[in-house]
Scaffold this motif. Structure first.
Motif, PDB file in Angstrom:
ATOM      1  N   THR A 127       1.089   5.533  -0.504  1.00 12.73           N
ATOM      2  CA  THR A 127       0.400   6.813  -0.565  1.00 12.73           C
ATOM      3  C   THR A 127       0.980   7.606  -1.725  1.00 12.73           C
ATOM      4  OG1 THR A 127      -0.025   6.832   1.805  1.00 12.73           O
ATOM      5  CG2 THR A 127      -0.116   8.959   0.675  1.00 12.73           C
ATOM      6  N   PRO A 165      -4.977  10.458   0.282  1.00 13.04           N
ATOM      7  CA  PRO A 165      -5.877  11.035   1.287  1.00 13.04           C
ATOM      8  C   PRO A 165      -6.666  12.182   0.665  1.00 13.04           C
ATOM      9  CG  PRO A 165      -3.635  11.786   1.647  1.00 13.04           C
ATOM     10  CD  PRO A 165      -3.584  10.795   0.520  1.00 13.04           C
ATOM     11  N   ALA A 201     -11.790   5.198   0.119  1.00 14.54           N
ATOM     12  CA  ALA A 201     -10.911   4.539   1.083  1.00 14.54           C
ATOM     13  C   ALA A 201     -10.996   5.266   2.426  1.00 14.54           C
ATOM     14  CB  ALA A 201      -9.480   4.525   0.559  1.00 14.54           C
ATOM     15  N   ARG A 202     -10.236   4.805   3.363  1.00 15.87           N
ATOM     16  CA  ARG A 202     -10.266   5.323   4.728  1.00 15.87           C
ATOM     17  C   ARG A 202     -10.088   6.839   4.795  1.00 15.87           C
ATOM     18  NH1 ARG A 202      -6.294   3.252   8.659  1.00 15.87           N
ATOM     19  NH2 ARG A 202      -6.691   5.250   9.608  1.00 15.87           N
ATOM     20  N   ASP A 203     -10.709   7.419   5.781  1.00 15.58           N
ATOM     21  CA  ASP A 203     -10.576   8.847   6.083  1.00 15.58           C
ATOM     22  C   ASP A 203     -10.986   9.744   4.930  1.00 15.58           C
ATOM     23  OD1 ASP A 203      -9.527   8.068   8.592  1.00 15.58           O
ATOM     24  OD2 ASP A 203      -7.503   7.985   7.770  1.00 15.58           O
ATOM     25  N   GLY A 204     -11.859   9.258   4.032  1.00 14.69           N
ATOM     26  CA  GLY A 204     -12.323  10.081   2.926  1.00 14.69           C
ATOM     27  C   GLY A 204     -11.385  10.117   1.740  1.00 14.69           C
ATOM     28  N   ARG A 255       0.252  11.068   6.334  1.00 16.43           N
ATOM     29  CA  ARG A 255       0.519  10.476   7.646  1.00 16.43           C
ATOM     30  C   ARG A 255       1.976  10.095   7.824  1.00 16.43           C
ATOM     31  NH1 ARG A 255      -3.534   5.725   8.343  1.00 16.43           N
ATOM     32  NH2 ARG A 255      -1.585   4.968   9.163  1.00 16.43           N
ATOM     33  N   ASN A 296       0.853  -1.180   0.000  1.00 18.42           N
ATOM     34  CA  ASN A 296       0.000   0.000   0.000  1.00 18.42           C
ATOM     35  C   ASN A 296       0.893   1.236   0.000  1.00 18.42           C
ATOM     36  OD1 ASN A 296      -1.649   2.214   0.961  1.00 18.42           O
ATOM     37  ND2 ASN A 296      -3.180   0.676   1.484  1.00 18.42           N
ATOM     38  N   THR A 336      -9.126   8.097  -1.516  1.00 16.81           N
ATOM     39  CA  THR A 336      -9.459   7.213  -2.626  1.00 16.81           C
ATOM     40  C   THR A 336      -8.329   6.202  -2.794  1.00 16.81           C
ATOM     41  OG1 THR A 336      -8.415   8.669  -4.253  1.00 16.81           O
ATOM     42  CG2 THR A 336     -10.761   8.983  -3.876  1.00 16.81           C
ATOM     43  N   SER A 337      -8.675   5.058  -3.391  1.00 18.09           N
ATOM     44  CA  SER A 337      -7.683   4.015  -3.568  1.00 18.09           C
ATOM     45  C   SER A 337      -7.943   3.280  -4.875  1.00 18.09           C
ATOM     46  CB  SER A 337      -7.742   3.024  -2.396  1.00 18.09           C
ATOM     47  OG  SER A 337      -6.677   2.110  -2.454  1.00 18.09           O
ATOM     48  N   TYR A 372      -3.065   4.746  -2.650  1.00 15.42           N
ATOM     49  CA  TYR A 372      -3.967   5.503  -1.789  1.00 15.42           C
ATOM     50  C   TYR A 372      -3.637   6.985  -1.837  1.00 15.42           C
ATOM     51  CZ  TYR A 372      -5.864   7.509   2.492  1.00 15.42           C
ATOM     52  OH  TYR A 372      -6.512   8.328   3.378  1.00 15.42           O
TER      53      TYR A 372
END
Length: 124
Positions: free
Chosen positions: A12, A58, A37-40, A65, A10, A42-43, A56
């Protein structure tokens, strides 16, 4: 075939669609899945039937992160025709570097659009 293997990595990235398109161009992979995907974020999952890269991003307003490159050094991908992949990397506007021809195979590296380092190796 071993029963234990890496299924996915995975990463970013700033633009999952752009990176997925590059991976499709270089390796003939396909998009296995894409969506929210998580926290709004896309993936996009791009790879083959066995393994893939999860790309991924954000949401635009979120901070990354993890600092880029830490602790990841590079992603290694084995190919049959090293010269053909190197030509595709160059055609995509990226720069192959640090060529090596030593046992057990030949290799080169390149940085993608986000500065993620890939090692491309051939044991042919």
């Amino acid at each position: 075939m071993p029963t234990t293997f890496i299924e996915h990595v995975n990463l970013t990235v700033t633009n999952p669609a752009r990176t997925a398109k590059l991976m499709q161009h270089l390796f003939g992979w396909h998009i296995r899945w894409q969506g929210p995907a998580r926290d709004g974020g896309t993936s996009i999952h791009v790879g083959d039937e066995r393994l893939y890269l999860a790309l991924y991003a954000p949401p635009a307003q979120a901070e990354r992160r993890y600092p880029k490159g830490r602790p990841l050094n590079h992603v290694g991908i084995v190919v049959d025709d090293l010269d053909a992949i190197e030509a595709k990397v160059a055609a995509a506007g990226l720069t192959p570097f640090e060529h090596g021809d030593y046992d057990p195979g030949r290799r080169f590296y390149f940085l993608d659009f986000d500065g993620i380092e890939f090692e491309i190796v051939s044991y042919a």
